[in-house]
Design a protein around this motif. Structure first.
Motif, PDB file in Angstrom:
ATOM      1  N   GLU A 958       0.747  -1.876  -0.069  1.00  0.00           N
ATOM      2  CA  GLU A 958       0.127  -0.119   0.044  1.00  0.00           C
ATOM      3  C   GLU A 958       1.265   1.095  -0.089  1.00  0.00           C
ATOM      4  O   GLU A 958       0.327   2.179  -1.050  1.00  0.00           O
ATOM      5  N   LEU A 959       1.951   1.451   0.903  1.00  0.00           N
ATOM      6  CA  LEU A 959       2.738   2.694   1.004  1.00  0.00           C
ATOM      7  C   LEU A 959       3.792   2.668  -0.709  1.00  0.00           C
ATOM      8  O   LEU A 959       3.598   3.960  -0.752  1.00  0.00           O
ATOM      9  N   THR A 960       3.789   1.202  -1.011  1.00  0.00           N
ATOM     10  CA  THR A 960       4.497   1.813  -2.199  1.00  0.00           C
ATOM     11  C   THR A 960       3.795   2.453  -3.563  1.00  0.00           C
ATOM     12  O   THR A 960       3.884   3.005  -4.150  1.00  0.00           O
ATOM     13  N   GLU A 961       2.345   2.177  -3.147  1.00  0.00           N
ATOM     14  CA  GLU A 961       1.017   2.168  -4.458  1.00  0.00           C
ATOM     15  C   GLU A 961       0.784   3.482  -3.629  1.00  0.00           C
ATOM     16  O   GLU A 961       0.861   4.664  -5.178  1.00  0.00           O
ATOM     17  N   LEU A 962       0.922   4.286  -2.896  1.00  0.00           N
ATOM     18  CA  LEU A 962       1.210   5.674  -2.426  1.00  0.00           C
ATOM     19  C   LEU A 962       1.830   6.313  -2.523  1.00  0.00           C
ATOM     20  O   LEU A 962       1.939   7.509  -2.228  1.00  0.00           O
ATOM     21  N   GLU A 963       3.735   5.852  -3.412  1.00  0.00           N
ATOM     22  CA  GLU A 963       4.352   6.335  -2.997  1.00  0.00           C
ATOM     23  C   GLU A 963       5.380   6.881  -2.139  1.00  0.00           C
ATOM     24  O   GLU A 963       5.894   7.944  -2.185  1.00  0.00           O
ATOM     25  N   VAL A 964       4.309   6.679  -0.988  1.00  0.00           N
ATOM     26  CA  VAL A 964       5.260   6.564   0.230  1.00  0.00           C
ATOM     27  C   VAL A 964       7.007   5.958   0.128  1.00  0.00           C
ATOM     28  O   VAL A 964       7.894   6.815   1.016  1.00  0.00           O
ATOM     29  N   LEU A 965       7.183   4.871  -0.298  1.00  0.00           N
ATOM     30  CA  LEU A 965       8.041   3.873  -0.270  1.00  0.00           C
ATOM     31  C   LEU A 965       8.610   3.679  -1.451  1.00  0.00           C
ATOM     32  O   LEU A 965       7.250   3.796  -2.817  1.00  0.00           O
ATOM     33  N   GLU A 966       9.927   3.298  -1.896  1.00  0.00           N
ATOM     34  CA  GLU A 966      10.323   3.004  -3.127  1.00  0.00           C
ATOM     35  C   GLU A 966      11.168   1.801  -3.314  1.00  0.00           C
ATOM     36  O   GLU A 966      11.324   1.543  -1.658  1.00  0.00           O
ATOM     37  N   GLN A 967      10.824   0.413  -3.722  1.00  0.00           N
ATOM     38  CA  GLN A 967      11.356  -0.130  -4.708  1.00  0.00           C
ATOM     39  C   GLN A 967      12.864  -0.288  -4.551  1.00  0.00           C
ATOM     40  O   GLN A 967      13.207   0.570  -5.730  1.00  0.00           O
ATOM     41  N   SER A 968      13.150  -0.263  -4.776  1.00  0.00           N
ATOM     42  CA  SER A 968      15.079  -0.745  -5.725  1.00  0.00           C
ATOM     43  C   SER A 968      14.844  -1.652  -7.010  1.00  0.00           C
ATOM     44  O   SER A 968      14.228  -2.705  -6.757  1.00  0.00           O
ATOM     45  N   GLN A 969      15.603  -0.549  -7.550  1.00  0.00           N
ATOM     46  CA  GLN A 969      15.262  -1.577  -9.515  1.00  0.00           C
ATOM     47  C   GLN A 969      15.717  -2.908  -9.128  1.00  0.00           C
ATOM     48  O   GLN A 969      15.381  -3.181  -9.844  1.00  0.00           O
ATOM     49  N   GLU A 970      17.175  -2.803  -8.197  1.00  0.00           N
ATOM     50  CA  GLU A 970      17.842  -4.115  -8.477  1.00  0.00           C
ATOM     51  C   GLU A 970      17.450  -5.720  -7.518  1.00  0.00           C
ATOM     52  O   GLU A 970      17.364  -6.156  -8.005  1.00  0.00           O
ATOM     53  N   ASP A 971      16.918  -5.125  -6.479  1.00  0.00           N
ATOM     54  CA  ASP A 971      16.268  -6.183  -5.670  1.00  0.00           C
ATOM     55  C   ASP A 971      14.932  -5.412  -4.781  1.00  0.00           C
ATOM     56  O   ASP A 971      14.532  -4.637  -5.009  1.00  0.00           O
ATOM     57  N   SER A 972      14.231  -6.187  -5.750  1.00  0.00           N
ATOM     58  CA  SER A 972      12.353  -6.105  -5.461  1.00  0.00           C
ATOM     59  C   SER A 972      12.000  -5.943  -3.681  1.00  0.00           C
ATOM     60  O   SER A 972      11.375  -5.624  -2.765  1.00  0.00           O
ATOM     61  N   ASN A 973      13.201  -6.638  -3.021  1.00  0.00           N
ATOM     62  CA  ASN A 973      12.843  -7.331  -1.403  1.00  0.00           C
ATOM     63  C   ASN A 973      13.119  -5.953  -0.710  1.00  0.00           C
ATOM     64  O   ASN A 973      13.607  -6.090   0.363  1.00  0.00           O
ATOM     65  N   VAL A 974      13.880  -4.409  -0.804  1.00  0.00           N
ATOM     66  CA  VAL A 974      14.351  -4.010   0.369  1.00  0.00           C
ATOM     67  C   VAL A 974      13.044  -2.905   0.096  1.00  0.00           C
ATOM     68  O   VAL A 974      13.325  -2.377  -1.525  1.00  0.00           O
ATOM     69  N   TYR A 975      13.176  -1.955   0.889  1.00  0.00           N
ATOM     70  CA  TYR A 975      12.336  -1.301   0.442  1.00  0.00           C
ATOM     71  C   TYR A 975      12.800   0.225   1.194  1.00  0.00           C
ATOM     72  O   TYR A 975      13.931  -0.310   1.885  1.00  0.00           O
ATOM     73  N   ARG A 976      12.244   1.414   0.438  1.00  0.00           N
ATOM     74  CA  ARG A 976      13.249   3.197   2.100  1.00  0.00           C
ATOM     75  C   ARG A 976      12.011   3.894   1.750  1.00  0.00           C
ATOM     76  O   ARG A 976      11.223   3.492   0.511  1.00  0.00           O
ATOM     77  N   ILE A 977      12.460   5.059   2.470  1.00  0.00           N
ATOM     78  CA  ILE A 977      11.041   5.367   2.633  1.00  0.00           C
ATOM     79  C   ILE A 977      11.704   7.127   1.787  1.00  0.00           C
ATOM     80  O   ILE A 977      12.973   6.894   1.359  1.00  0.00           O
ATOM     81  N   ARG A 978      10.232   6.889   1.148  1.00  0.00           N
ATOM     82  CA  ARG A 978      10.565   7.848  -0.292  1.00  0.00           C
ATOM     83  C   ARG A 978      11.075   9.914  -0.228  1.00  0.00           C
ATOM     84  O   ARG A 978      11.625  10.074  -0.866  1.00  0.00           O
ATOM     85  N   LEU A 979      10.879   9.966   0.478  1.00  0.00           N
ATOM     86  CA  LEU A 979      10.618  11.019   0.978  1.00  0.00           C
ATOM     87  C   LEU A 979      11.923  11.332   2.307  1.00  0.00           C
ATOM     88  O   LEU A 979      12.172  10.715   3.756  1.00  0.00           O
ATOM     89  N   PRO A 980      13.331  11.762   2.088  1.00  0.00           N
ATOM     90  CA  PRO A 980      14.417  11.769   2.869  1.00  0.00           C
ATOM     91  C   PRO A 980      14.022  12.399   4.010  1.00  0.00           C
ATOM     92  O   PRO A 980      14.109  12.155   5.653  1.00  0.00           O
ATOM     93  N   LEU A 981      13.189  13.913   3.733  1.00  0.00           N
ATOM     94  CA  LEU A 981      12.901  14.608   5.084  1.00  0.00           C
ATOM     95  C   LEU A 981      12.199  13.881   6.321  1.00  0.00           C
ATOM     96  O   LEU A 981      12.525  14.210   8.022  1.00  0.00           O
ATOM     97  N   LEU A 982      10.744  12.844   5.585  1.00  0.00           N
ATOM     98  CA  LEU A 982      10.539  11.860   6.486  1.00  0.00           C
ATOM     99  C   LEU A 982      11.259  11.479   7.467  1.00  0.00           C
ATOM    100  O   LEU A 982      11.030  10.717   8.154  1.00  0.00           O
TER     101      LEU A 982
END
Length: 993
Positions: A958-982
């Protein structure tokens, strides 16, 4: 497969003469199949087996015959077998054979490549693919029981890469998709498939009592809430669902069983959620959304999946296009192009690459060429329609045509095309080319008609120097960029003459067609100085300023004053004075006035008679940034593609003339609507009448039709305000509130019809903001309004709707997606983000690295750019006038202040989904890896005591679909917060919750 079994199944839905005809075809095809010498590496499909699959899907007999003959067609003797079919059937059968041959070729290639849906677009659409899927499904069954490992591996690869998307996305056959994935699993690892299947079979009879107990509990709880018409079905997991290594241990009920609740209508579906939540001690979504899919933890069985549907939606989910065919929503298989339902007012044609284009009925290939782009249209030579060959330029294209546009070497349209083209852009581009040629050739016989010239047009014509070939051409200023000296300018040829733009104007359609021009030196007045005054507004302020200026006997070239809502005023005065000492005395005199806050003087500038004064009107003393939606062009940046998409949609006409913008909260949806509204109102003779309303202002009521009443009254109030302004003058009809309560759909349609009659010369654009709020309406009011809107979209082509909403894309009403173009709204492009940072703050100047830091920290999110820049400018305004360079120190101070604040500025991200803040907090506080990514495995380990594994995975999706998180292009099993300020705020505030 016994042919008699097939015939018995067909006889349940087809006439007797068709059954007899199919009997003969099956007999001949089976004989031809057994007598043919097929190579071992071709895809094997048996006529009777394919017929059985299609009969189970209730496909009409004529198309079963086509598939049967196609299954029997070898490489040799094709002509003889095709003679059994008529011309249309033989053509489709040939395409089927070509497609199966393509799959065989794909399997023979030493280097494998992906064949996706666009590659297949030069065959056919839904109906063709139904036949192809049936034939491939039989071949896959054959391969699954084969001993040839290479054949099984390649068939499984084709199924995953090619057919899975066709079956699920294009055809909606989810029941077929389950079998397809099972067969893929069986082909890839037959031993593991057999083991999993055996485990499921062993557990099935052991779970019988558990299933009955759960069903009894659910029915009992539903009856407590007055829901008696409940049909509860259970589904046992398929082998492919359990092939993951995590299922090698003990299988529980939550691993094997899911339930489907079939209810009579959508209102009952939503009411059923409450007893379901009570049964599992679950809580509804805090956002107010209620997706009809729940994972309920029922003791002692664990979390169980419940899918809530109506009978029709269940059939649609499982059978997709087959269900629609069986319900008679379209003519059944008269020809392949009839298989996709489209509105009669428009057609959909495809490029050779599979890109869809929506065009008016009877549109020509020339229309398609200009829909691609202007240069392709000008260079049009001929068109090739797949299955029909080369066609004339006035050929009326049909729904579903696949067209290749062939261009020539010369970009020179034929003026006779105007007699046949149907689209607005094609006609406009041809007329513009004609106007440019007329001006270039100075041919008065075909010169475009020029309306009566205004004084401004005469002034701007005399103020610019244009090339000799355009001598005598009338010029006019762009109404958006409003160029003036000494700005760099260019000209664009239109049917009215030459339009003068600033070089960077966003309204230049094709920069390759611009003409370089310059300002005329002889039309420039002597040097002037410009004073910019910021003062408190009060009666008599201008009189006091003039009295102070009168002592110096100075000629005032121009004066402009603007009052603000905060009781301040912005005054710009252009003085005809060269002596800097006198200008400085004037500045000092004005600064001594008690109401004046500051007086700034520009460098000497030259001012053209025909253009506005040259001044630094963007020098802001008051902070330009705001946390409210912005429509002012001076602070609104980016969204160029979205604005152009709106105009193209409006100009293209057709039935789908409405747009739905969808994205995060605070991403700029309201600003986009307000800016578009402002641009319409800037037009001195507007063709469109904008109506803006926001669902956020609606108050919940318990009477069923209050939402429709509110919608109609909001439109009426907005139009009432517009009708009093120039040039909007129309008499509004009255609202029949009684009729709206009794029959909202008919009443709203009647009211809109009366509105159309009142504004006959203009087109109505209704902008509905915060549209996601429609899902929160009680008593089924949202569904009533959606039905009314759907009726308006269907019946009123001259009215356009622009919706804007936030949340998950799955929350977009399905029916609305079919009637409006859905446009995702994301963060700004890097250049637009840089403009938003740099341009509004003049005379302040950023250090370059500060701009890059703001872009990186905010990920080009406009809301957070406003936050940081607003704080930086607030601090800078209090500094001495000599300090105009904003440094990294200013940036760090502003960011530290924001990071030490509360969670309010991040609430829309932290509350995007239930328990999402827990996942975000854990991601932020995890040891930073490369790029601040975190593996799912590590996240599951840290949250195993707080949330279930499935819930964590759902939150990540859900958070990836809402663009709060993003997946790595190299590995779909790792995530990070899309907004560095947050990310930084969560690290600094670990205990905010």
């Amino acid at each position: 497969m016994n042919p008699e079994t097939v015939l018995d199944r067909v006889s349940t839905y087809a006439p007797a003469e068709h059954v007899e005809q199919l009997r003969q075809t099956l007999s001949q095809a089976e004989h031809a199949f057994h007598n043919s010498l097929l190579p071992h590496d071709v895809t094997i499909t048996r006529p009777a087996n394919v017929a059985h699959i299609l009969a189970e899907w209730q496909v009409p007999v004529p198309f079963i015959e086509i598939a049967v003959w196609s299954a029997a067609l070898p490489v040799i003797n094709r002509e003889g077998l095709l003679s059994h079919l008529d011309e249309e059937q033989a053509r489709i059968a040939s395409h089927l054979v070509s497609f199966m041959g393509l799959l065989t070729e794909y399997r023979r290639r030493p280097v494998k490549c992906e064949i996706k849906l666009p590659v297949l677009s030069n065959f056919w659409d839904e109906g063709f693919f139904v036949l192809v899927v049936a034939m491939f499904l039989d071949a896959l069954r054959y391969s699954a029981h084969s001993h040839k490992r290479h054949d099984k591996k390649e068939m499984a690869l084709q199924a995953r890469i090619i057919f899975d998307a066709i079956v699920s996305q294009h055809l909606g056959l989810h029941s077929v998709q389950k079998e397809l994935r099972d067969l893929v699993f069986q082909c890839e690892d037959g031993q593991r498939y057999a083991e999993v299947k055996q485990r499921i079979d062993n557990q099935r009879h052991m779970l019988r009592l558990t299933i009955e107990t759960i069903e009894a509990m659910v029915r009992s709880k539903a009856e407590e809430y007055g829901i008696y018409e409940l049909k509860l079905q259970h589904q046992i997991a398929r082998p492919y669902m359990l092939k993951s290594p995590k299922y090698k241990g003990r299988l529980d009920a939550c691993d094997l069983v899911s339930f489907v609740a079939i209810l009579p209508d959508e209102d009952t579906c939503y009411r059923f959620q409450r007893p379901l939540h009570m049964l599992g001690n679950a809580h509804p979504d805090p956002e107010g959304y209620h997706p009809l899919h729940h994972r309920i933890h029922i003791e002692p069985y664990g979390p169980l999946n419940f899918y809530i549907r109506t009978l029709e939606s269940d059939k649609e989910y499982n059978s997709g296009v087959l269900n629609r065919w069986q319900n008679g929503e379209k003519r059944l298989f008269e020809k392949v192009t009839d298989l996709i339902p489209h509105k009669t007012s428009r057609i959909v044609v495809y490029s050779k690459h599979g890109d869809p284009h929506f065009l008016p009925y009877n549109a020509t290939p020339v229309d398609l060429a200009y829909r691609t782009n202007e240069m392709t249209g000008h260079s049009y030579s001929k068109a090739y329609v797949f299955g029909k060959g080369l066609v004339e330029r006035d050929y009326p294209m049909e729904d579903g045509d696949i067209v290749e546009i062939i261009t020539g070497y010369r970009a020179e349209p034929d003026l006779t095309w105007l007699e046949s083209v149907k689209t607005t852009e094609a006609r406009k581009f041809i007329q513009q080319w004609e106007a440019r040629q007329a001006v270039h050739n100075n041919d008065k016989r075909i010169a475009p008609k020029i309306p009566a010239l205004s004084q401004e047009d005469k002034d701007i014509t005399g103020a610019v120097i244009i090339p000799s070939e355009y001598e005598g051409t009338i010029c006019h200023r762009c109404i958006h960029c409003r160029p003036y000296p000494p700005q760099h300018i260019c000209a664009y040829v239109t049917h009215r003459g030459l339009t003068i733009h600033q070089v960077g104007c966003a309204n230049i359609h094709d920069r390759m067609q611009t003409i370089p021009i310059s300002w005329r030196a002889s039309n420039v007045r002597s040097v002037s100085r410009v004073l910019t005054i910021e003062a408190w507004d009060h009666a008599g302020l201008l009189r006091e300023i003039f009295e102070n200026l009168a002592d110096y006997n100075i000629n005032i070239i121009r004066l402009d004053a603007k009052s603000r809502t905060d009781m301040t005023t912005h005054i710009v005065i252009s003085l005809h004075e060269k002596n800097p000492e006198i200008v400085e005395k004037i500045r000092h005199t004005l600064h001594t006035m008690s109401a004046v806050q500051s007086v700034m003087v520009d460098q000497p500038q030259e001012t053209a008679i025909s253009a506005p004064y040259v001044t630094r009107t963007d020098a802001k003393i008051f902070n330009p940034y705001t946390l409210q939606p912005v429509a002012n062009p001076g602070i609104f940046f980016g969204r160029r593609n979205e604005i152009h998409h709106i105009w193209r949609t409006l100009e293209s006409g057709g039935h789908q003339n409405s747009i739905l913008f969808w994205g995060q909260q605070h991403i700029g949806k309201t600003s986009l609507l307000r800016h578009f509204e402002a641009r319409i109102l800037e037009d001195p003779a507007p063709y469109y009448v904008p109506v803006y309303l926001s669902m956020q202002s609606w108050q919940h009521h318990q009477r069923i039709n209050d939402l429709v009443l509110w919608f109609a009254s909001q439109m009426h109030q907005s139009l009432a305000q517009l009708s009093t302004k120039h040039p909007f003058h129309f008499q509004l009809p009255k609202i029949n509130y009684v009729h709206l309560r009794d029959n909202p759909e008919d009443a709203l349609e009647s009211y809109i019809y009366q509105l159309q009659q009142a504004i006959t010369s203009q087109q109505l654009i209704v902008m509905v903001d915060e549209f996601q709020g429609i899902r929160q309406a009680p008593n089924n009011q949202g569904e009533v309004l959606i039905s009314c809107l759907e009726n308006l979209l269907e019946n009123f082509r001259d009215i356009s709707f622009i919706f804007a909403g936030s949340g998950r894309k799955s929350f977009i009403p399905h029916r609305l997606q079919n009637l409006a173009s859905v446009i995702p709204l994301g963060v700004l492009e890097p250049q637009s983000a840089e403009d938003l940072i740099r341009l509004p703050v003049r005379p302040f100047i950023y250090e370059h690295r500060v701009v890059e830091k703001i872009k990186d920290l905010t990920h080009c999110h406009p809301y957070y750019i406003h936050l940081i820049c607003s704080k930086i400018i607030d601090d800078a305004i209090d500094q001495p006038v000599t300090k105009r360079v904003l440094t990294e120190k200013d940036f760090n101070l502003a960011v530290d202040t924001l990071l030490s604040g509360n969670a309010g500025i991040f609430s829309q991200l932290l509350e995007a989904t239930f328990h999402g803040d827990i996942v975000l907090d854990t991601l932020a506080r995890s040891p930073a890896s490369a790029g601040h990514y975190m593996e799912v495995r590590s996240l599951l380990h840290q949250l195993q005591e707080k949330l279930s594994q499935d819930r964590i995975l759902d939150i990540l999706d859900e958070l990836t679909e809402l663009e709060v998180l993003e997946q790595s292009q190299e590995d779909s099993n790792v995530y990070r917060i899309r907004l560095p300020l947050l990310q930084n705020w969560l690290q600094k505030n670990p205990h905010y919750r």
